[in-house]
Design a protein around this motif. Structure first.
Motif, PDB file in Angstrom:
ATOM      1  N   LEU A 158      81.713  69.906 -49.707  1.00  0.00           N
ATOM      2  CA  LEU A 158      81.944  69.167 -48.502  1.00  0.00           C
ATOM      3  C   LEU A 158      81.567  67.380 -48.637  1.00  0.00           C
ATOM      4  O   LEU A 158      82.617  66.923 -48.684  1.00  0.00           O
ATOM      5  N   THR A 159      81.232  67.546 -50.635  1.00  0.00           N
ATOM      6  CA  THR A 159      80.835  65.767 -51.298  1.00  0.00           C
ATOM      7  C   THR A 159      82.405  65.485 -50.994  1.00  0.00           C
ATOM      8  O   THR A 159      83.214  64.057 -51.774  1.00  0.00           O
ATOM      9  N   TYR A 160      83.183  66.510 -52.056  1.00  0.00           N
ATOM     10  CA  TYR A 160      84.389  66.465 -52.499  1.00  0.00           C
ATOM     11  C   TYR A 160      85.073  66.159 -50.935  1.00  0.00           C
ATOM     12  O   TYR A 160      85.859  65.123 -51.093  1.00  0.00           O
ATOM     13  N   VAL A 161      85.568  66.537 -50.169  1.00  0.00           N
ATOM     14  CA  VAL A 161      86.293  66.748 -48.420  1.00  0.00           C
ATOM     15  C   VAL A 161      85.649  65.169 -48.524  1.00  0.00           C
ATOM     16  O   VAL A 161      86.667  64.046 -47.833  1.00  0.00           O
ATOM     17  N   ILE A 162      84.833  64.650 -48.045  1.00  0.00           N
ATOM     18  CA  ILE A 162      84.174  63.731 -47.817  1.00  0.00           C
ATOM     19  C   ILE A 162      84.784  62.435 -48.626  1.00  0.00           C
ATOM     20  O   ILE A 162      85.192  61.443 -48.289  1.00  0.00           O
ATOM     21  N   ASN A 163      85.105  62.285 -50.200  1.00  0.00           N
ATOM     22  CA  ASN A 163      85.251  61.939 -50.923  1.00  0.00           C
ATOM     23  C   ASN A 163      86.595  61.505 -50.508  1.00  0.00           C
ATOM     24  O   ASN A 163      86.730  60.414 -50.424  1.00  0.00           O
ATOM     25  N   TRP A 164      87.120  62.602 -50.388  1.00  0.00           N
ATOM     26  CA  TRP A 164      88.524  62.499 -50.336  1.00  0.00           C
ATOM     27  C   TRP A 164      89.133  61.510 -48.824  1.00  0.00           C
ATOM     28  O   TRP A 164      89.460  60.862 -48.743  1.00  0.00           O
ATOM     29  N   LEU A 165      88.586  62.149 -47.813  1.00  0.00           N
ATOM     30  CA  LEU A 165      88.967  61.067 -46.371  1.00  0.00           C
ATOM     31  C   LEU A 165      88.452  60.025 -46.634  1.00  0.00           C
ATOM     32  O   LEU A 165      89.025  59.503 -45.898  1.00  0.00           O
ATOM     33  N   ALA A 166      87.331  59.630 -47.438  1.00  0.00           N
ATOM     34  CA  ALA A 166      86.855  58.371 -47.288  1.00  0.00           C
ATOM     35  C   ALA A 166      88.219  57.003 -47.927  1.00  0.00           C
ATOM     36  O   ALA A 166      88.247  56.221 -48.453  1.00  0.00           O
TER      37      ALA A 166
END
Length: 334
Positions: free
Chosen positions: A179-187
């Motif tokens: 989840l952290t990886y995906v959120i970082n990518w989206l941001a």
């Protein structure tokens, strides 16, 4: 002759600005180095600690910014030529969302530490971006009629919204690390700042650059009136389809390295056209240089002046790009 001299001066100044900013970015960060230490690293005379920080941590990140920024800058010119719309960008046409949804799915299935993720993620992202922009094209295109710039933008933004909502639903089923990886990518946080990702993506991005630049003359014809382009013997439909595939692949590969970055292509393309004539042989490389400069500047600000804030590079670019997008929208409507 005078214009030729001005063009050469422009490109020389751009290259000099990128070199100086790269050197500054190499020196600044959580731990700053002076100019002498940075030059010692470049000449191969730095100590082991300096080599680790600059060579393993900062240099790959700088190269990612330059490669991704240049690619996004080039894609901005392509997408604006394709749609005949100054507001066109990878985000407004759905490429970012398409790449993002397949990246989210891939991360939910794969382990983040799996080497296969690094190997296949750019190709998966390319397929997602291409599929989404094709859907955008078919929704907005009517047989026998020219492309409607407004329909393309509306279709792209609508599809992006749907896919972005789907990403939220998918991330609700993954563990905290993923989840952290995906959120970082989206941001818009740079995720491919390692030598393995660079070794994979760099040759492919170079092939995209060469393939696109070799079509500069056809892009010049395509930017004319559609009837005139057909009269000059250009297969407009085939050229647009190829252009769409090249732009989508270029963007998706860049996003797999740099995260969900928006507005770089639009900004780089518009700035380039203010300084140079509308010849794609000039605007393509100029937009690449501007894209690289914008991306590296935003990342340097993030790392050097916002230490501890955890603000991704994409947020800084959006803060710059969103007001400019609104300005262009206002000017276009007027």
């Amino acid at each position: 002759m005078r214009n030729e001299k001005k063009i050469k001066t422009f490109f020389l100044l751009m290259l000099l600005a990128i070199i100086l900013l790269s050197l500054l970015s190499l020196s600044l960060g959580d731990y700053s180095f002076n100019l002498e230490e940075s030059l010692a690293f470049i000449s191969g005379q730095a100590d082991q600690g300096t080599r680790f920080i600059l060579g393993d941590l900062r240099l790959p990140r700088i190269l990612v910014c330059l490669l991704a920024g240049a690619s996004l800058g080039m894609s901005g010119v392509l997408l604006q030529t394709f749609t005949r719309n100054p507001l066109a960008d990878s985000a407004t046409l759905g490429v970012n969302a398409g790449a993002g949804i397949v990246i989210t799915l891939a991360i939910s299935w794969w382990e983040i530490s799996d080497p296969g993720l690094i190997l296949y993620l750019p190709f998966i992202a390319m397929l997602g971006g291409l599929a989404t922009v094709l859907v955008t094209y078919f929704i907005s295109h009517q047989t026998g009629q020219a492309i409607s710039p407004a329909k393309v933008i509306i279709s792209g933004v609508t599809l992006s919204t749907i896919l972005s909502s789907s990403m939220i639903a998918i991330t609700g089923r993954v563990n905290q690390n993923k989840l952290t990886y995906v959120i970082n990518w989206l941001a818009g946080k740079i995720t491919g700042n390692n030598w393995e990702s660079l070794a994979l993506a760099s040759p492919i991005l170079l092939l995209f650059w060469l393939a696109i630049y070799s079509r500069s003359h056809k892009l010049n014809i395509l930017s004319l009136n559609e009837e005139l382009a057909l009269g000059l013997g250009l297969n407009v439909k085939r050229e647009r389809q190829l252009l769409l595939a090249l732009a989508s692949g270029l963007v998706a590969f860049s996003l797999s390295l740099a995260g969900n970055i928006s507005f770089v292509g639009m900004l780089a393309s518009h700035i380039s056209k203010r300084f140079l004539p509308g010849d794609h042989r000039l605007t393509l490389p100029a937009s690449m240089l501007w894209g690289a400069l914008i991306m590296l500047l935003a990342d340097t600000i993030t790392r050097s002046f916002l230490i501890g804030s955890s603000i991704p590079t994409g947020i800084i670019i959006s803060i710059i790009g969103a007001p400019y997008f609104l300005y262009l929208l206002y000017r276009t409507q007027k």
